[in-house]
Design an enzyme around this catalytic site. Structure first.
Site, short mmCIF file in Angstrom:
data_model
loop_
_atom_site.label_atom_id
_atom_site.label_comp_id
_atom_site.label_asym_id
_atom_site.label_seq_id
_atom_site.Cartn_x
_atom_site.Cartn_y
_atom_site.Cartn_z
N LEU A 1 38.96 19.39 -10.88
CA LEU A 1 40.02 19.44 -9.87
C LEU A 1 40.28 18.07 -9.24
CD1 LEU A 1 39.22 22.87 -8.19
CD2 LEU A 1 41.22 22.30 -9.60
N VAL B 1 31.37 22.01 -12.12
CA VAL B 1 32.21 21.44 -13.18
C VAL B 1 33.69 21.60 -12.81
CG1 VAL B 1 32.85 21.53 -15.62
CG2 VAL B 1 30.45 21.79 -14.95
N CYS B 2 34.07 22.76 -12.31
CA CYS B 2 35.47 22.98 -11.91
C CYS B 2 35.88 22.03 -10.80
CB CYS B 2 35.68 24.43 -11.48
SG CYS B 2 35.54 25.63 -12.81
N MET B 3 35.00 21.82 -9.83
CA MET B 3 35.32 20.90 -8.73
C MET B 3 35.54 19.49 -9.28
SD MET B 3 35.53 22.54 -5.84
CE MET B 3 35.12 21.47 -4.47
#
Length: 160
Positions: free
Chosen positions: A63, A58-60
């Site tokens: 980003l 999810v963070c990727m």
């Protein structure tokens, strides 16, 4: 809170450069300098974009659009800083692999001090919550955007 002698979080960017709290501009930068030299004036407010873990799926995904968000916020005098409890070395790898221009700040040690300072640290997991916190130059919280576990924030959530 553990941090600097003044009790403030200690942050370093993906290149090891120190940043004050709140992270409007790198340490030593004058009011005429923003995130990097020749980046214009430092913002008067900044979104602290907390990541639970830089290499999580999810963070990727999030980003992938942070540089666009930073560009859209800049004309209003608002900065964007990505913060994670990951080390500066991990954040440098992420920024290089993804080509991210927005500063990535390590909240690694004292572990989670910046996330704790604005009430966004999960004591159970030892990670920041998936949240964004808008603060002014005094560190006053002006707005928050939060997502539940496994859910991404939206770029549009940071306007309004």
């Amino acid at each position: 809170m553990i941090g600097s002698p003044e009790g403030r979080p200690v942050l370093r960017d993906q290149h090891g450069q120190p940043w004050p709290w709140p992270p409007l501009a790198p340490a030593g930068a004058g009011p005429e300098q923003g995130a990097v030299p020749d980046d214009g004036p430092a913002p008067s407010r900044v979104w602290l974009f907390f990541l639970p873990g830089a290499f999580t799926p999810v963070c990727m995904g999030e980003l992938g659009w942070v540089d666009e968000l930073a560009e859209r916020l800049a004309p209003a005098g608002v900065g964007l800083r990505i913060l994670s409890c990951d080390s500066a070395a991990v954040l440098r790898t992420v920024s290089e692999q993804l080509g991210i221009q927005t500063p990535l700040l390590s909240d690694f040690w004292p572990h989670g001090a910046a996330a704790r300072a604005v009430g966004e640290f999960n004591e159970t997991t030892g990670r920041a919550l998936r949240s964004s916190v808008l603060v002014d130059a005094a560190g006053t919280v002006l707005a928050r955007v939060r997502s539940g576990a496994g859910a991404a924030r939206r770029l549009e959530d940071h306007f309004g």
